[in-house]
Design a protein around this motif. Structure first.
Motif, PDB file in Angstrom:
ATOM      1  N   HIS A 102      -2.922   5.059  -2.233  1.00  0.00           N
ATOM      2  CA  HIS A 102      -2.612   3.868  -2.990  1.00  0.00           C
ATOM      3  C   HIS A 102      -2.249   4.363  -4.449  1.00  0.00           C
ATOM      4  CE1 HIS A 102      -4.117   0.905  -0.315  1.00  0.00           C
ATOM      5  NE2 HIS A 102      -5.205   1.571  -0.050  1.00  0.00           N
TER       6      HIS A 102
ATOM      7  N   THR B  44      -2.354   3.999  -8.753  1.00  0.00           N
ATOM      8  CA  THR B  44      -3.204   3.576  -9.848  1.00  0.00           C
ATOM      9  C   THR B  44      -2.390   2.992 -11.031  1.00  0.00           C
ATOM     10  OG1 THR B  44      -2.712   5.881 -10.859  1.00  0.00           O
ATOM     11  CG2 THR B  44      -4.657   5.557  -9.395  1.00  0.00           C
TER      12      THR B  44
ATOM     13  N   ALA C  16      -6.799   7.458  -5.046  1.00  0.00           N
ATOM     14  CA  ALA C  16      -5.537   6.947  -4.927  1.00  0.00           C
ATOM     15  C   ALA C  16      -5.087   7.985  -3.851  1.00  0.00           C
ATOM     16  CB  ALA C  16      -4.963   6.764  -5.902  1.00  0.00           C
TER      17      ALA C  16
ATOM     18  N   GLU D 164      -7.558   8.903  -9.549  1.00  0.00           N
ATOM     19  CA  GLU D 164      -6.243   9.615  -8.845  1.00  0.00           C
ATOM     20  C   GLU D 164      -6.845  10.088  -7.514  1.00  0.00           C
ATOM     21  OE1 GLU D 164      -3.230   9.725  -9.359  1.00  0.00           O
ATOM     22  OE2 GLU D 164      -2.838  11.162  -7.944  1.00  0.00           O
TER      23      GLU D 164
ATOM     24  N   TYR E  37       0.704   5.580  -2.038  1.00  0.00           N
ATOM     25  CA  TYR E  37       0.445   6.628  -3.008  1.00  0.00           C
ATOM     26  C   TYR E  37       1.999   6.912  -3.624  1.00  0.00           C
ATOM     27  CZ  TYR E  37      -1.200  10.693  -5.284  1.00  0.00           C
ATOM     28  OH  TYR E  37      -1.541  11.512  -6.191  1.00  0.00           O
TER      29      TYR E  37
ATOM     30  N   ASP F 259       0.870  -1.095  -0.012  1.00  0.00           N
ATOM     31  CA  ASP F 259      -0.095  -0.012   0.042  1.00  0.00           C
ATOM     32  C   ASP F 259       0.846   1.429   0.066  1.00  0.00           C
ATOM     33  OD1 ASP F 259      -1.371  -2.147   0.415  1.00  0.00           O
ATOM     34  OD2 ASP F 259      -2.935  -1.069   1.856  1.00  0.00           O
TER      35      ASP F 259
ATOM     36  N   SER G 124      -1.952  -2.334  -7.136  1.00  0.00           N
ATOM     37  CA  SER G 124      -2.479  -1.144  -8.094  1.00  0.00           C
ATOM     38  C   SER G 124      -3.907  -1.339  -7.830  1.00  0.00           C
ATOM     39  CB  SER G 124      -2.307  -1.958  -9.424  1.00  0.00           C
ATOM     40  OG  SER G 124      -2.930  -1.170 -10.494  1.00  0.00           O
ATOM     41  N   THR G 125      -4.330  -0.659  -6.699  1.00  0.00           N
ATOM     42  CA  THR G 125      -5.572  -0.629  -6.155  1.00  0.00           C
ATOM     43  C   THR G 125      -6.624  -0.113  -7.039  1.00  0.00           C
ATOM     44  OG1 THR G 125      -4.859  -0.435  -3.927  1.00  0.00           O
ATOM     45  CG2 THR G 125      -7.058   0.044  -4.324  1.00  0.00           C
ATOM     46  N   TYR G 126      -6.265   0.922  -7.661  1.00  0.00           N
ATOM     47  CA  TYR G 126      -7.254   1.731  -8.743  1.00  0.00           C
ATOM     48  C   TYR G 126      -6.738   1.487 -10.125  1.00  0.00           C
ATOM     49  CZ  TYR G 126      -8.911   3.314  -4.419  1.00  0.00           C
ATOM     50  OH  TYR G 126      -9.567   3.547  -3.254  1.00  0.00           O
TER      51      TYR G 126
END
Ligand SMILES: [Zn+2]
Ligand SMILES: [Zn+2]
Length: 300
Positions: A244, A246, A239, A236, A211, A209, A230-232
């Motif tokens: 997190h 993208t 995130a 943005e 950003y 985890d 790659s949570t999202y």
């Protein structure tokens, strides 16, 4: 084959029907190393046909529940397997979590739990130095202190088989070469470096985890295998708010990573299908980024 990496869980926050919470198992020369231990991890280890008993070290990236809830149960299982001790590395606070759980439940473990809490550091630092490999870590940019980890096999000096054959080197020659770095073969001096080469070791990096941060590149650069959250896809704002990554950002830093294989994990459950992730990677013409799934296995 020297080892393998197996993904045990690829979902963020909550598990889904098909994806467990975070956990990555690295098997190397008969030993197991576990990176994160979300709820259900020990059962995933069994389902993957891996050995719980062989787990030698556990690395916990941060104290969010989706990365640690499996730990108390796993410790109890190791204890029931009569394991003497277990070494755990994490950020500050894990000891308190384990103490709270073990003091609150009706269970007194015999196993010695050695927890090494590491201070958050923006520079890459070594947390374990073995004979054949080292484990490094770096602080990431999550909403709480979070560490990324690298397993790096040390480079090895290997003899060039062709040259050894040509020179007809025998056992005693190698003893001499190892001792003083050269031999006198039929009146000719042959230096060790003339008949050896450096074989680079395997490098595995786990980026959980976080950003955006340049520390991802600092730690993961030139990895043979990078497992990265790659949570999202491209949300943005979310995130940034939840700390997190993208896929868009990973594509942006992709040229700088110079990794042989990249596997994405920790997907948000908002995506019922990951088709858009797949399409976006293909659109870029990239062939070495893969979507992780539970029980995905990469040998090295
Ligand atoms: Zn998480
Ligand atoms: Zn988290």
């Amino acid at each position: 084959m020297k080892g393998k990496v197996v993904l045990l869980g690829t979902s963020s926050a909550m598990p889904t029907k098909d994806r467990n919470n975070s956990g990555v198992y690295l098997g190397y020369k008969g030993k197991g190393f576990l990176f994160d231990c979300g709820e259900g991890t020990q059962r995933q280890i069994m389902r993957a046909g891996l050995s719980i008993y062989r787990i030698d070290k556990i690395f916990i990236s941060h104290l969010h529940t989706d990365h640690i809830l499996g730990l108390p149960g796993l410790i109890e299982t190791l204890d029931m397997h009569d394991k003497d001790s277990i070494e755990i590395h994490s950020v500050k606070g894990l000891k308190n979590v384990i103490d709270c759980v073990l003091n609150g439940v009706i269970y007194a473990p015999d196993i010695q739990i050695n927890i090494n809490e590491h201070s958050f550091s923006a520079d890459v630092f070594t947390i374990f130095e073995g004979k054949e490999f080292r484990i490094k870590a770096v602080g990431l940019n999550h909403v709480v202190d979070c560490l990324g980890f690298s397993f790096e096999e040390k480079p090895k000096i290997k003899y060039n088989k062709e040259k050894i054959k040509q020179l007809d080197l025998q056992g005693s020659d190698f003893i001499q070469l190892e001792k003083v770095g050269y031999i006198n073969k039929n009146g000719k001096i042959i230096k060790k470096e003339e008949i050896t080469f450096v074989e680079k070791g395997f490098k595995f990096t786990y980026i959980p985890d976080t950003y955006r941060t340049e520390n991802i590149i600092k730690l993961a650069k030139e990895s043979d295998l990078l497992v990265i959250e790659s949570t999202y896809l491209n949300e943005e704002n979310k995130a940034r708010e939840y700390g997190h990554l993208t896929l868009e950002y990973i594509l942006q830093i992709y040229p700088e990573l110079e990794c042989k294989k990249i596997v994405l994990t920790h997907f948000s459950r908002r995506y019922s299908s990951l088709e858009e992730f797949e399409n976006r990677i293909r659109e870029e013409g990239i062939t070495n980024i893969f979507l992780g799934h539970d029980f995905m296995e990469i040998s090295f």
